[in-house]
Each structure stands twice: as C-alpha cells, then as structure tokens.
Design a protein around this motif. Structure first.
Motif, mmCIF file in Angstrom:
data_model
loop_
_atom_site.group_PDB
_atom_site.id
_atom_site.type_symbol
_atom_site.label_atom_id
_atom_site.label_comp_id
_atom_site.label_asym_id
_atom_site.label_seq_id
_atom_site.Cartn_x
_atom_site.Cartn_y
_atom_site.Cartn_z
ATOM 1 N N UNK A 167 -16.739 -6.472 21.396
ATOM 2 C CA UNK A 167 -17.800 -5.480 21.557
ATOM 3 C C UNK A 167 -17.252 -4.322 22.392
ATOM 4 N N UNK A 168 -17.987 -3.204 22.361
ATOM 5 C CA UNK A 168 -17.578 -2.062 23.173
ATOM 6 C C UNK A 168 -17.524 -2.470 24.648
ATOM 7 N N UNK A 169 -18.499 -3.271 25.066
ATOM 8 C CA UNK A 169 -18.536 -3.714 26.465
ATOM 9 C C UNK A 169 -17.289 -4.494 26.851
ATOM 10 N N UNK A 170 -16.853 -5.379 25.958
ATOM 11 C CA UNK A 170 -15.658 -6.174 26.282
ATOM 12 C C UNK A 170 -14.425 -5.281 26.383
ATOM 13 N N UNK A 187 -20.525 -4.816 11.786
ATOM 14 C CA UNK A 187 -21.785 -5.275 12.357
ATOM 15 C C UNK A 187 -22.006 -6.726 12.005
ATOM 16 N N UNK A 190 -25.065 -7.188 16.726
ATOM 17 C CA UNK A 190 -23.898 -6.795 17.515
ATOM 18 C C UNK A 190 -22.902 -6.026 16.661
ATOM 19 N N UNK A 191 -22.115 -5.198 17.347
ATOM 20 C CA UNK A 191 -21.081 -4.436 16.644
ATOM 21 C C UNK A 191 -19.727 -4.803 17.257
ATOM 22 N N UNK A 192 -18.812 -5.234 16.416
ATOM 23 C CA UNK A 192 -17.489 -5.651 16.890
ATOM 24 C C UNK A 192 -16.406 -4.704 16.380
ATOM 25 N N UNK A 234 -26.270 -3.814 20.889
ATOM 26 C CA UNK A 234 -25.320 -3.368 19.872
ATOM 27 C C UNK A 234 -23.933 -3.123 20.475
ATOM 28 N N UNK A 235 -23.910 -2.584 21.693
ATOM 29 C CA UNK A 235 -22.630 -2.310 22.348
ATOM 30 C C UNK A 235 -22.120 -3.506 23.158
ATOM 31 N N UNK A 241 -19.105 -12.744 23.610
ATOM 32 C CA UNK A 241 -17.770 -12.734 24.220
ATOM 33 C C UNK A 241 -17.530 -14.100 24.860
#
Lengths: 96, 131
Positions: free
Chosen positions: A27-30, A65, A69-71, B72-73, B101
C-alpha cells in the motif's frame, strides 16, 4: 525509453524499487513507512505519490485494486530492454 | 492534562464491540445509551483504569469519504502496541482478520496493518529491544 532512465535517475525512486523488490505488493502507507524508517527519507505522501506516478508511466510500477485497498507492484520488464540494448552483441558473440 | 479517551469511527457499534472485544481482546467498559447511538468504550484488560477507546458512530457525512480514502492508501486510523507482533499476527489471522501489511521490520519497530471490519485499518507495533 527516456522515461525509463528519468524514472531511475532519482534516488527516492530507486529506493521504492528496492523496497518493492523485497516485498511486491504494498500500500502507499507501507511504501511511505519504509522510505521514512529504513531509508531516512523525509518525503511527504504527495511527493511519494508523484514518484510512484513517474515509475508507473515508465512501466516499472503497476497499481492493482484488491477490494477497498490499492497495492503497488514492481514490473521489471522494461529493465530487460535496457539490458538487451547494450548486452546484445556480447551475448551474440558468446554464442558463436 | 491526561489522555483519558481516544476514539475510533465505526460503521456499526454492535459489530465493533464484538470485534474489539472478542477478536482483538479488549475489555468492555462502558455502554451508555445516547439517543440513536450508544457511548461505548473498551479498555486494555491489563489496565482497566487506563485510556479508554470510544467506539464512535461514523454517521457524519464527511466520515465515509475520509475513511474510504485512508483505507485505499493503506493508512491506519490508529496504532496499538503489542509485545510480540508475530504472535499477534498469527493469532489474528487464525481469527480470520485480514491484513493489508504483514509483519514488517521498520527499523526501531516491527509493524503490521489489519482491517477492523468497521471501515478502518489498524496498525499494531512492537518496539524492538535495544540490545
């Protein structure tokens, strides 16, 4: 192919590719967490999003997607073109 | 000044109470009727007088798009501390919790991110021992 070289020119974008090589599908966060915690890069999420867009336009990163979630995934295919471009003759030579 | 309460916006308070107690293992503390909704809090069973987590209804029209964009992010709404992340990860996976994650080494901490089934992602983090 100029997109590809431009994409690879920035250290932050190479760090993103390094992290996606370690684990594909993030994910963007990771990605943001890894860049901050493991690479000490103090980039904003917007800046990292823009780096990902550059990598995507060079074909090195794809988005997928999965439900809500978006990976992000690494696609190393374009790099093969780089290798072929300069290693072609050497390979042909070693064949003969 | 003390941090007595912290809150999380949930799409269904009853479902949230079940998830936060039965799956995550927090202890039910308060359930006070407040008109259409309830004022529900849970606490750490090892520290029942500590900070309470309020399971707050996400009825405000802005809450939906906000939560959706975070999810989403992959951005967690909040983070809980654990002593053994790998063990918690396996325990929650066995309970059917889905992770965006898995356990990841982030330098001074190991983190993982899961879906709370109430419209949020939650991070769990274990501080690595300084050797």
């Amino acid at each position: 192919m100029s997109d590809l070289f431009e994409a690879l020119a920035a250290p932050a974008r190479r760090a993103i590719l390094d992290e996606l090589t370690e684990k594909n599908g993030q994910t963007l966060f990771e990605i943001c967490s890894r860049l901050a915690m493991k690479h000490g890069l103090g980039l904003s999420r917007q800046a990292i999003s823009q780096h990902l867009e550059v990598l995507a336009s060079a074909g090195l990163v794809t988005f997928e997607r999965q439900g809500r979630y978006k990976y992000h995934f690494l696609n190393p295919e374009p790099l093969k073109e780089v290798v072929k471009r300069w290693l072609k003759e050497e390979q042909e030579g070693s064949d003969s | 000044m003390k941090i007595v309460l912290t809150s999380i916006l949930v799409d269904d308070q009853e479902k949230a109470l079940k998830f936060y107690t039965e799956v995550l293992g927090f202890q039910f503390k308060n359930d006070i009727p407040m008109g259409e909704f309830r004022w529900i809090t849970v606490v750490d069973p090892d520290d029942p007088n500590g900070t309470e987590l309020v399971l707050e209804p996400d009825q405000h029209p802005a809450a939906g798009p906000f939560k959706k964009a975070l999810v989403e992010d992959g951005i967690p709404y909040t983070s809980f501390g654990v002593l053994d992340l790998q063990q918690e990860y396996e325990r929650l996976q066995t309970s059917g919790v889905s992770f965006t994650q898995g356990p990841t080494d982030m330098g001074p901490v190991i983190t993982a991110v899961f879906d709370d089934t109430c419209g949020n992602l939650i991070q769990i983090a274990q501080l690595k021992e300084v050797s």
